[in-house]
Design a protein around this motif. Structure first.
Motif, short mmCIF file in Angstrom:
data_model
loop_
_atom_site.label_atom_id
_atom_site.label_comp_id
_atom_site.label_asym_id
_atom_site.label_seq_id
_atom_site.Cartn_x
_atom_site.Cartn_y
_atom_site.Cartn_z
N LYS A 142 1.27 -0.80 0.51
CA LYS A 142 0.36 0.13 -0.40
C LYS A 142 0.64 1.44 0.19
O LYS A 142 0.43 1.94 -0.49
N LYS A 143 2.17 1.25 0.84
CA LYS A 143 2.92 2.37 0.65
C LYS A 143 3.76 2.49 -0.56
O LYS A 143 4.19 3.79 -0.44
N GLY A 144 4.12 2.01 -1.31
CA GLY A 144 4.95 1.78 -2.16
C GLY A 144 6.68 2.36 -1.84
O GLY A 144 7.12 1.61 -0.65
N LYS A 145 7.11 3.23 -2.11
CA LYS A 145 8.16 3.73 -2.30
C LYS A 145 8.84 4.66 -0.48
O LYS A 145 9.73 4.78 -0.13
N ASP A 146 7.53 4.68 -0.39
CA ASP A 146 7.43 4.81 1.63
C ASP A 146 7.99 3.79 2.52
O ASP A 146 8.00 4.64 3.30
N TYR A 147 7.48 2.84 2.41
CA TYR A 147 7.42 1.80 2.92
C TYR A 147 9.38 1.11 2.71
O TYR A 147 9.94 1.37 1.76
N ASP A 148 9.85 1.39 4.53
CA ASP A 148 10.98 1.10 4.04
C ASP A 148 11.13 -0.58 4.39
O ASP A 148 11.12 -1.39 5.10
N LEU A 149 12.62 -1.30 3.50
CA LEU A 149 12.22 -2.21 2.72
C LEU A 149 13.25 -3.18 3.75
O LEU A 149 12.43 -4.18 4.16
N ARG A 150 13.72 -2.25 4.40
CA ARG A 150 13.93 -3.15 5.34
C ARG A 150 13.90 -2.93 6.63
O ARG A 150 13.99 -4.39 7.60
N LYS A 151 12.88 -3.53 6.84
CA LYS A 151 12.17 -3.34 7.99
C LYS A 151 10.79 -4.98 8.07
O LYS A 151 9.55 -5.01 9.08
N ILE A 152 10.64 -5.54 6.25
CA ILE A 152 9.72 -6.11 6.55
C ILE A 152 9.87 -7.57 6.87
O ILE A 152 8.49 -7.19 6.99
N PHE A 153 10.45 -7.50 8.30
CA PHE A 153 10.58 -8.97 8.66
C PHE A 153 10.37 -8.64 9.98
O PHE A 153 10.15 -9.25 11.03
N ASP A 154 10.37 -6.96 10.60
CA ASP A 154 10.23 -6.95 11.43
C ASP A 154 8.93 -7.51 12.41
O ASP A 154 7.96 -7.37 11.98
N GLY A 155 9.17 -8.18 13.54
CA GLY A 155 8.32 -9.08 14.69
C GLY A 155 7.34 -9.81 14.17
O GLY A 155 6.23 -10.37 14.74
N SER A 156 8.40 -10.48 12.97
CA SER A 156 7.93 -11.76 12.41
C SER A 156 8.31 -12.83 13.41
O SER A 156 9.13 -13.26 13.58
N ILE A 157 6.74 -14.12 12.46
CA ILE A 157 7.62 -15.30 13.68
C ILE A 157 8.72 -16.04 12.39
O ILE A 157 9.42 -16.68 12.83
N ASP B 52 23.00 -21.50 3.26
CA ASP B 52 22.84 -20.06 4.84
C ASP B 52 22.77 -18.74 3.96
O ASP B 52 22.84 -19.28 2.48
N GLU B 53 22.03 -17.50 4.29
CA GLU B 53 22.08 -16.43 3.12
C GLU B 53 22.60 -15.64 4.19
O GLU B 53 23.30 -15.23 5.30
N ASP B 54 23.78 -14.54 2.75
CA ASP B 54 23.91 -13.32 3.43
C ASP B 54 22.90 -12.28 2.69
O ASP B 54 22.46 -11.72 1.90
N ASN B 55 22.69 -11.37 3.92
CA ASN B 55 22.05 -9.88 3.34
C ASN B 55 22.28 -8.22 3.15
O ASN B 55 23.65 -8.17 3.18
N TYR B 56 22.05 -8.32 2.28
CA TYR B 56 22.12 -6.34 1.88
C TYR B 56 20.90 -5.39 2.35
O TYR B 56 20.47 -5.19 1.11
N PHE B 57 20.68 -5.28 2.88
CA PHE B 57 19.15 -4.47 3.66
C PHE B 57 20.14 -3.11 3.16
O PHE B 57 20.30 -2.83 4.51
N GLU B 58 20.21 -2.75 1.81
CA GLU B 58 21.15 -1.92 2.67
C GLU B 58 20.23 0.01 2.11
O GLU B 58 20.83 0.78 2.76
N SER B 59 19.01 0.09 2.04
CA SER B 59 17.89 1.02 2.22
C SER B 59 16.99 0.99 2.00
O SER B 59 16.58 -0.37 1.78
N GLN B 60 16.19 2.13 2.33
CA GLN B 60 14.40 1.66 2.09
C GLN B 60 14.21 1.21 1.59
O GLN B 60 12.73 0.39 1.35
N VAL C 269 19.59 -12.11 -4.90
CA VAL C 269 18.22 -11.80 -4.88
C VAL C 269 18.37 -10.39 -5.54
O VAL C 269 18.61 -9.73 -3.78
N LEU C 270 17.79 -9.71 -4.79
CA LEU C 270 17.55 -8.16 -5.46
C LEU C 270 15.56 -7.77 -5.38
O LEU C 270 15.14 -8.21 -6.20
N ILE C 271 15.55 -6.66 -4.73
CA ILE C 271 14.23 -6.20 -4.40
C ILE C 271 14.55 -4.87 -4.20
O ILE C 271 14.40 -4.23 -3.74
N SER C 272 13.20 -4.21 -5.60
CA SER C 272 13.03 -2.45 -5.29
C SER C 272 11.54 -2.06 -5.40
O SER C 272 10.97 -3.22 -6.01
N ASN C 273 11.74 -0.94 -4.26
CA ASN C 273 10.17 -0.48 -4.00
C ASN C 273 10.19 0.67 -4.80
O ASN C 273 8.90 1.75 -4.70
#
Length: 483
Positions: free
Chosen positions: A298-313, A396-404, A423-427
């Motif tokens: 819903k927020k698109g570019k205003d969502y901080d992708l670095r927080k996508i797993f915050d609070g998750s199981i 295993d995985e190496d994370n590159y949570f570089e920016s929002q 794998v890369l993701i951009s919003n």
């Protein structure tokens, strides 16, 4: 679960034609070829009518066998068709998980008169009436079944509450009175106490009820030869009952079954408490991750992708998370509607299918569409991501949570699957990110696996590649010689 993928085989608005089992049977081979390992079936019990999705359960022993509630079949078909479907699933080397509803019963056969008090629907601990007689639908004797499989008859003493007084025609929440009668304290605290959800609420602390449900579980698992159970409405059920129910099955030769369930809480503290109280005997759906995905869409570019797993199981209990994008409760028109926007589906499915942790569940509505809401499925996209998961998403995985607006990760591979996956993701806009895939990858040419990019990226002498992703999308890269 390794790299297994589960498929939720239904959505809320499927046609009431009784052909679900036979149609799904014809699709099993294709689902297997697409990389699906387990099928989650809807509640297959006789419900209030054939148009009931199955959560208004009437008779747990009627799987489409008896003439009850206006038909022999359920919404999905007859018992012989169900057993044939399960045989086909097993023949194709897949597992079958059954949706189990033990929180409430609906469609009683007769009314009874008993004492009750009305409670505030917003605070079920707040009594707002004197104790008085009400007439309610709480007597279940299943005349169409005539005692086959079980002669147990349910009456008001087996329930804690109802939502309708037949005598006065009043709707509300009525707590049944009597010795030892009260809401369970071992449930979610929403609305003061969230033991009561709907219909006639089963008293899971009643010894006769517990014995009957344990007997039913033994019969049900043996009769259908299932591989696991998905528990509905866990936040409304006494956690000690859930723990004891699973313990009973495990002690009776069912320790091979996989147990998971719906604890619909977007609160890690509440999730933690439930997992602790059930002694970590079952996995739960990652509801917080779902809400994060929905918010991000819903927020698109205003969502901080670095927080996508915050609070998750999956972040906090990675071995106990069933990850999902959407399901029958979150789809449009439902009370828990929180549907992930279509543009974000590829990103969302990449986040559950291409990472190390979690047992991903693909939703029918995302895969095949929701006809009643004119929503198209994205089968090809999901099949592609499942294929990438099966071939490259190992280790295993190496994370590159570089920016929002830009995140990425690299899967290192395993002994049996040594290939790397980037794998890369951009919003927001198209972007690139330098990530390490290994010095042994020097000079190798990586290609994009989802069809988003036709370039080749060469890995440098230090084992890094500068990988690309398009605007508002996901890209996955691997060595072209490993295809």
């Amino acid at each position: 679960m390794g790299n297994e993928v589960m498929y939720q085989s239904f959505e809320w608005y499927l046609e009431d034609d009784g052909k679900f089992f036979s149609k799904l049977k014809d699709e099993i081979k294709d689902l297997k070829n697409s990389g699906i390992d387990a099928i989650w079936l809807p509640p297959v019990f006789k419900a209030t009518s054939t148009n009931d999705v199955g959560y208004g359960v009437y008779d747990l022993y009627d799987l489409g066998e008896f003439d009850q509630k206006g038909s022999v079949r359920s919404k999905y078909g007859k018992v012989n068709e169900l057993k044939s479907l399960i045989e086909e699933i097993h023949k194709n080397g897949m597992k079958v998980y059954m949706d189990v509803v033990m929180n409430h019963k609906a469609g009683a056969d007769k009314t009874e008169v008993f004492r009750a008090v009305e409670v505030d629907k917003n605070d079920r601990n707040n009594i707002i009436s004197e104790e008085h007689d009400i007439k309610a639908w709480t007597y279940f004797d299943f005349p169409g079944r005539c005692g086959k499989y079980s002669q147990f008859i349910w009456n008001f003493q087996h329930f804690t509450g109802v939502d309708y007084d037949e005598e006065t025609g009043k709707n509300g929440i009525f707590k049944i009175c009597g010795d030892g009668k009260n809401w369970s304290e071992n449930v979610a605290s929403e609305n003061g106490n969230f033991d009561y959800l709907m219909f006639a609420d089963i008293d899971l602390n009643n010894s006769d009820v517990r014995d009957e449900l344990f007997r039913w579980a033994d019969w049900f698992t043996d009769y259908l030869q299932i591989d696991g159970m998905r528990f509905d409405a866990l936040k409304h059920m006494d956690a000690s009952f859930v723990r004891d129910f699973i313990k009973h099955l495990c002690e009776n030769g069912k320790d091979h079954l996989y147990y998971f369930g719906e604890y619909w809480e977007n609160n890690l503290n509440h999730d933690d408490r439930f997992l602790f109280e059930t002694k970590y005997k079952l996995d739960i759906f990652d509801v917080t991750l779902h809400f994060n995905l929905s918010e991000a869409s819903k927020k698109g570019k205003d969502y901080d992708l670095r927080k996508i797993f915050d609070g998750s199981i999956v972040k906090n209990h990675p071995l106990m998370a069933v990850t999902f994008v959407d399901n029958h409760d979150s789809e449009p028109g439902q009370s828990l509607e929180s549907f992930v926007d279509p543009w974000f589906k590829k990103i969302a499915y990449g986040l559950i299918l291409l990472r190390k942790d979690g047992y991903p569940c693909v939703f029918y509505g995302d895969y095949k569409g929701i006809k009643a809401k004119n929503i198209s499925g994205q089968k090809d996209m999901i099949d592609n991501l499942i294929d990438i998961r099966k071939k490259y998403a190992y280790g295993d995985e190496d994370n590159y949570f570089e920016s929002q607006n830009l995140i990425g990760w690299v899967r290192r591979g395993s002994e049996d699957h040594p290939g790397r996956l980037a794998v890369l993701i951009s919003n927001e806009d198209a972007a690139s990110l330098r990530m390490f895939v290994g010095k042994d990858q020097e000079g190798k040419k990586y290609v994009e696996l989802t069809g988003e990019n036709d370039r080749e990226i060469e890995i440098d002498k230090d084992g890094f590649g500068v990988f690309e992703v398009g605007p508002g999308s996901l890209c996955a890269w691997a060595d072209k010689d490993s295809l």
